[in-house]
Design a protein around this motif. Structure first.
Motif, PDB file in Angstrom:
ATOM      1  N   LEU A  37       6.475  -7.842  -2.671  1.00 35.78           N
ATOM      2  CA  LEU A  37       7.251  -6.887  -1.900  1.00 35.78           C
ATOM      3  C   LEU A  37       6.664  -6.813  -0.501  1.00 35.78           C
ATOM      4  O   LEU A  37       5.464  -6.602  -0.340  1.00 35.78           O
ATOM      5  N   HIS A  38       7.515  -7.024   0.490  1.00 39.15           N
ATOM      6  CA  HIS A  38       7.087  -6.936   1.884  1.00 39.15           C
ATOM      7  C   HIS A  38       7.947  -5.875   2.550  1.00 39.15           C
ATOM      8  O   HIS A  38       9.171  -5.989   2.571  1.00 39.15           O
ATOM      9  N   ALA A  39       7.329  -4.842   3.047  1.00 37.59           N
ATOM     10  CA  ALA A  39       8.038  -3.769   3.733  1.00 37.59           C
ATOM     11  C   ALA A  39       7.541  -3.707   5.172  1.00 37.59           C
ATOM     12  O   ALA A  39       6.348  -3.851   5.436  1.00 37.59           O
ATOM     13  N   ARG A  40       8.475  -3.514   6.073  1.00 41.73           N
ATOM     14  CA  ARG A  40       8.126  -3.495   7.496  1.00 41.73           C
ATOM     15  C   ARG A  40       8.674  -2.219   8.122  1.00 41.73           C
ATOM     16  O   ARG A  40       9.790  -1.796   7.847  1.00 41.73           O
ATOM     17  N   ARG A  41       7.865  -1.622   8.970  1.00 41.58           N
ATOM     18  CA  ARG A  41       8.292  -0.455   9.742  1.00 41.58           C
ATOM     19  C   ARG A  41       7.776  -0.632  11.160  1.00 41.58           C
ATOM     20  O   ARG A  41       6.573  -0.490  11.402  1.00 41.58           O
ATOM     21  N   GLY A  42       8.674  -0.982  12.064  1.00 42.83           N
ATOM     22  CA  GLY A  42       8.257  -1.264  13.431  1.00 42.83           C
ATOM     23  C   GLY A  42       7.344  -2.476  13.441  1.00 42.83           C
ATOM     24  O   GLY A  42       7.705  -3.521  12.927  1.00 42.83           O
ATOM     25  N   SER A  46       4.292  -2.354  12.021  1.00 43.27           N
ATOM     26  CA  SER A  46       3.445  -2.258  10.827  1.00 43.27           C
ATOM     27  C   SER A  46       4.146  -2.892   9.636  1.00 43.27           C
ATOM     28  O   SER A  46       5.364  -2.857   9.527  1.00 43.27           O
ATOM     29  N   SER A  47       3.362  -3.469   8.743  1.00 41.96           N
ATOM     30  CA  SER A  47       3.963  -4.032   7.535  1.00 41.96           C
ATOM     31  C   SER A  47       3.029  -3.853   6.348  1.00 41.96           C
ATOM     32  O   SER A  47       1.833  -3.631   6.496  1.00 41.96           O
TER      33      SER A  47
END
Length: 71
Positions: free
Chosen positions: A53-58, A60-61
């Protein structure tokens, strides 16, 4: 034989509630289940080894890997 079964979503808005996260996890899980079912028509013993699972916010990841149990 595929070495990877990718399911990816780029969401238009950030997830701000747990219920939204649960919804998208269910969508991705359904896509992967369908692909696995189709792949098993050719290779019945096929089983995934790892879920990533790879989640990105701006900028940041977060990357998380977990082994998949066969049971």
């Amino acid at each position: 034989m595929n070495k990877s079964m990718l399911a990816c979503k780029n969401l238009p808005n950030a997830i701000t509630k747990a219920s939204q996260g649960h919804h998208w996890i269910r969508v991705l899980a359904a896509e992967l289940a369908l692909r696995l079912r189709e792949a098993r028509e050719e290779m019945p013993a096929l089983w995934p080894k790892t879920l990533v699972l790879h989640a990105r916010r701006g900028v940041s990841s977060l990357l998380s890997r977990a082994p998949v149990s066969e049971h």
